[in-house]
Design an enzyme around this catalytic site. Structure first.
Site, PDB file in Angstrom:
ATOM      1  CD  GLN A  26      -3.011   0.751   0.493  1.00 41.08           C
ATOM      2  OE1 GLN A  26      -3.805  -0.303  -0.548  1.00 41.08           O
ATOM      3  NE2 GLN A  26      -3.639   2.318  -0.695  1.00 41.08           N
ATOM      4  CD  GLU A  46     -13.150   2.353  -4.086  1.00 36.16           C
ATOM      5  OE1 GLU A  46     -12.393   0.849  -4.605  1.00 36.16           O
ATOM      6  OE2 GLU A  46     -11.855   2.631  -4.655  1.00 36.16           O
ATOM      7  CG  HIS A  57     -13.365  -2.266  -2.232  1.00 34.27           C
ATOM      8  ND1 HIS A  57     -12.560  -2.103  -2.521  1.00 34.27           N
ATOM      9  CD2 HIS A  57     -13.572  -2.158  -1.269  1.00 34.27           C
ATOM     10  CE1 HIS A  57     -11.810  -2.227  -1.101  1.00 34.27           C
ATOM     11  NE2 HIS A  57     -13.177  -2.671  -0.263  1.00 34.27           N
TER      12      HIS A  57
HETATM   13 ZN   LIG Z   1     -10.604  -1.821  -3.445  1.00 36.15          ZN
END
Ligand SMILES: [Zn+2]
Length: 232
Positions: free
Chosen positions: A113, A203, A206
């Site tokens: 990340q 999104e 997700h």
């Molecule tokens: Zn995601």
């Protein structure tokens, strides 16, 4: 300022495949009873210490002592091993219904990340933004604020349309997931009408595991995770 913060999962880097130390084969799954809406249930008591309800967002970073035991997926990605069976059940049932799903991101380490975030900051700087960190934060979650670090979140797209764009919700695969994910304990984590509360843009790829009881309740009442936890 919540509404102004828009974070998106990373496309290219997020979809990069990683070798996995072990691969488990998806078990055969039983057909699910078809229901069009979540059933009426008595609201379960909310236990904030429940690992399935861990809240990670721009205002709630990952706990410093966070640890997770992972299970590898056939795709090479990994998830929290405790959600493995429900995930395989969902993917298996989707396949039986003719859906072709592709997982393009799941668990990420802090280092991964951080790399994604740093790369985005670098790009914003190269593009001339006065505050590249702010610009980058609109697109990539800052390290320790990404749900992907929990092992409870996945980005899933249609095999025929692997772009992380809003048009993803036009695919039969995404419609199937939006209709059925709750049966397996998953929720569409960042719905279009909850951006101001989640702090993250729409999104339609997700998905987040919250457990079947919470997913059913949230779906029935139209709540996002923050609202369900009383932080909306
Ligand atoms: Zn995601």
């Amino acid at each position: 300022m919540r509404g102004a913060i828009v974070l998106l999962c990373v496309l290219a880097a997020g979809c990069a495949r990683h070798p996995a130390p072990a691969v488990r084969v998806a078990p055969e799954s039983a057909p699910q009873t078809v229901q069009t809406t979540a059933p009426e249930t008595t609201a379960p008591a909310i236990d904030r210490t429940d690992w399935r309800l861990l809240l990670v967002n721009p205002w709630n970073p990952l706990p410093e002592d966070f640890q997770v035991e992972l299970a590898a997926l056939e795709s090479g990605f990994s998830v929290d091993q405790r959600i493995y069976d429900d995930l395989q059940q969902m993917l298996g049932d989707a396949r039986k219904d003719g859906m072709e799903l592709v997982i393009c991101s799941a668990y990420r380490t802090l280092e991964q990340q951080q790399w994604l975030y740093d790369a985005r900051v670098e790009r914003a700087a190269a593009e001339g933004f006065a505050e590249p960190g702010v610009e980058a934060g609109r697109w990539v979650a800052k390290p320790n604020t990404s749900e992907h670090q929990t092992g409870l979140a996945l980005d899933i797209t249609a095999a025929q349309y692997r772009c992380l764009t809003e048009d993803q919700d036009q695919t039969p695969e995404q419609r199937w997931l939006m209709d059925n994910a709750w049966r397996y304990g998953f929720i569409l984590r960042y719905p279009q009408d909850k951006c101001a509360i989640t702090g993250i843009g729409y999104e339609p790829w997700h998905y987040r595991y919250v457990g079947k009881a919470a997913a059913t309740e949230m779906t029935r009442r139209g709540l996002c995770l923050e609202e369900y936890l009383g932080e909306g």
